[in-house]
Design an enzyme around this catalytic site. Structure first.
Site, PDB file in Angstrom:
ATOM      1  N   ASN A   1      48.003  53.141  55.018  1.00 18.64           N
ATOM      2  CA  ASN A   1      48.830  52.007  54.567  1.00 18.64           C
ATOM      3  C   ASN A   1      47.689  50.805  54.021  1.00 18.64           C
ATOM      4  O   ASN A   1      46.855  50.292  54.666  1.00 18.64           O
ATOM      5  CB  ASN A   1      49.357  51.291  55.778  1.00 18.64           C
ATOM      6  CG  ASN A   1      50.406  50.349  55.264  1.00 18.64           C
ATOM      7  OD1 ASN A   1      50.415  49.618  54.412  1.00 18.64           O
ATOM      8  ND2 ASN A   1      51.287  49.914  56.380  1.00 18.64           N
TER       9      ASN A   1
ATOM     10  N   HIS B   1      57.486  51.584  49.969  1.00 20.11           N
ATOM     11  CA  HIS B   1      56.001  51.062  49.965  1.00 20.11           C
ATOM     12  C   HIS B   1      55.263  52.431  49.688  1.00 20.11           C
ATOM     13  O   HIS B   1      55.766  53.443  49.694  1.00 20.11           O
ATOM     14  CB  HIS B   1      55.808  50.706  51.397  1.00 20.11           C
ATOM     15  CG  HIS B   1      54.449  50.166  51.617  1.00 20.11           C
ATOM     16  ND1 HIS B   1      53.784  49.389  50.531  1.00 20.11           N
ATOM     17  CD2 HIS B   1      53.324  50.436  52.613  1.00 20.11           C
ATOM     18  CE1 HIS B   1      52.732  48.763  51.060  1.00 20.11           C
ATOM     19  NE2 HIS B   1      52.390  49.417  52.155  1.00 20.11           N
TER      20      HIS B   1
END
Length: 494
Positions: free
Chosen positions: A71, A49
């Site tokens: 994030n 990610h």
């Protein structure tokens, strides 16, 4: 920049982060796929990610280095030191860094944890007035150790630029994804005109986008050479871009450049590597500059080079080098790929130079090399008149033997040990006598020049009045010693 490799320069990585932040460039970091444990469950981070980097701070005189990340999902955060729930936060630190405790995907972590957790970080060069120019797509085959020209740049006026090679996203591949098959590439930018020069080399990387640092490009023509880091049988469709303030840069396909065939491409690459080594290389102790011989070694992000430069040597000399190479995760580039390591032997005639080059073999692993080298100057028996000149040396400096005891004082033999063998000169100046001579040799690491046949150790010499003859022996292995002995039987007629 790649993180998590054995040869990571932590200080350089920190400087790159600070430099990108100070330039106002958007930053991001990538998480690797780690299958040994559940990173999300244990540390709150998602494998495979990407995270945005919001800030980089050095506190307490640089003793504390922190990185602020986000994030993009807007939730899910780091659970280690300096996370939202960490006991390391003081009121002073909270005010100093504008800390807000919330499940918003934003978190802080130490730079040490950052380099141990993420495998790379990137930044986007955003400069007012700059633009990206895209070249044609091209195929890069895996397992290609030779390298290929993928683009040709025409730069009308001096400018700054960043060159990037873009691989397709792994999710677009039809074949089963593995890190090795995904691979990556490395490339080099070399100047072709007005003169050969090496501009920059990138490290081999297993990632989707590989870029140079900011380059200062003079007006001229440039070639981009590319090497794949994925295995044979895998082909990736890639694209090149040039980011620059110039609006006049032209990107051509190498096939559209007249006279730029594969042979010419690799000559240009060698010329550029010679220029790089002469400019940045270290002079090795085996060099003999007073005899026109220099041996240089240079390292660049894509590999290393040893150059034996004999361009200013005496016309009748050849440089004979014996290298012992120890490569860790390394591979020789052509034309030396067929050489059996650890020993590589090279002969360099006067007026030429020769390169020994190696590159990393596997991406993401530390690589290195060690080498020992012995070199000496020997006679170049392909040079014009070399045998005649050697015969004259033998008559001048050799040990003389007169056949006067046989009543022929004008029949003479000279035996001369030169730097790489033995020369024997014979001369018959008698008016009416003939020499018949049989020589039986005992040789170690010596061979006849010119060759007299495999395994030959006997030589017959017949000299009529006024004739001369030369027997030359040269070391078979220039780096080793030799032994020499002979017996003779002689008959003088007339």
């Amino acid at each position: 920049a790649e993180l998590g490799t054995g040869d990571l320069d932590v200080e350089s990585a920190w400087s790159e982060l600070i430099g990108a932040r100070d330039s106002g460039f958007p930053l991001s970091a990538s998480m690797p796929q780690i299958r040994s444990h559940d990173m999300q469950k244990e540390f709150g981070l998602v494998e495979g990610h990407a995270y945005g980097i919001l800030d980089v701070r050095a506190l307490d005189g640089g003793k504390l280095r922190l990185v602020k990340l986000r994030n993009p999902w807007g939730q899910g955060e780091w659970r280690g030191d300096w996370s939202d729930d960490s006991k390391l936060w003081t009121e002073h630190r909270k005010q100093e860094l504008g800390f807000v405790k919330a499940n918003d995907g934003v978190f802080w972590m130490t730079f040490k944890d950052f380099v141990q957790t993420f495998n790379s970080f990137q930044w986007l060069h955003c400069r007012p007035g700059w633009r990206s120019i895209l070249g044609d797509a091209f195929d890069v085959p895996g397992g290609d150790n030779v390298g290929r020209a993928v683009a040709y740049l025409v730069i009308p006026t001096a400018t700054q630029a960043i060159v990037s090679v873009h691989l397709p996203d792994k999710r677009s591949y039809d074949d089963k994804y593995t890190a090795e098959r995904y691979g990556g590439c490395r490339f080099e930018v070399i100047r072709v005109k007005p003169s050969a020069a090496h501009v920059v080399s990138t490290e081999p990387k297993r990632q989707r986008d590989i870029s140079t640092t900011l380059m200062e490009l003079e007006a001229g023509e440039y070639m981009i050479m590319c090497w794949a880091t994925f295995p044979a049988g895998v082909v990736r469709r890639c694209q090149l871009s040039v980011y620059s303030p110039s609006k006049d840069i032209i990107i051509k396909s190498p096939t559209d450049v007249k006279g730029l065939d594969p042979t010419e491409v690799h000559i240009l690459l060698e010329d550029a590597h010679c220029e790089l080594t002469r400019r940045t290389g270290e002079l090795m102790s085996v060099s003999a500059p007073d005899k026109g011989l220099k041996v240089l070694s240079a390292k660049h992000p894509g590999g290393f080079i040893i150059m034996i430069d004999h361009e200013a040597g005496e016309p009748s000399r050849i440089a004979c080098a014996s290298l012992e190479l120890q490569l860790t995760n390394g591979k020789l580039l052509p034309p030396d790929v067929a050489k059996k390591l650890p020993k590589v032997k090279v002969q360099v005639p006067s007026g030429q130079c020769r390169l020994i080059r190696a590159r990393p073999e596997r991406v993401g692993e530390a690589w290195g090399y060690g080498h020992g080298i012995g070199i000496q100057l020997a006679r170049d028996f392909d040079a014009p008149d070399i045998l005649r000149a050697l015969g004259e040396e033998a008559r001048t400096y050799g040990q003389r033997y007169d056949y006067g005891a046989s009543g022929a004082p004008e029949i003479v033999q000279w035996t001369y040990q030169y730097e790489s063998g033995i020369a024997m000169a014979f001369e018959n100046n008698e008016a009416n006598k003939t020499l018949e001579l049989e020589l039986q040799f005992s040789l170690g690491n010596l061979k006849f020049i010119p060759a007299r046949g495999r395994g030959v150790t006997k030589v017959d010499i017949n000299l009529e009045p006024g004739q001369k003859e030369l027997v030359v022996l040269r070391k078979s292995d220039p780096s080793a010693g030799f032994s020499f002995g002979y017996g003779s039987s002689c008959c003088i007629r007339g």
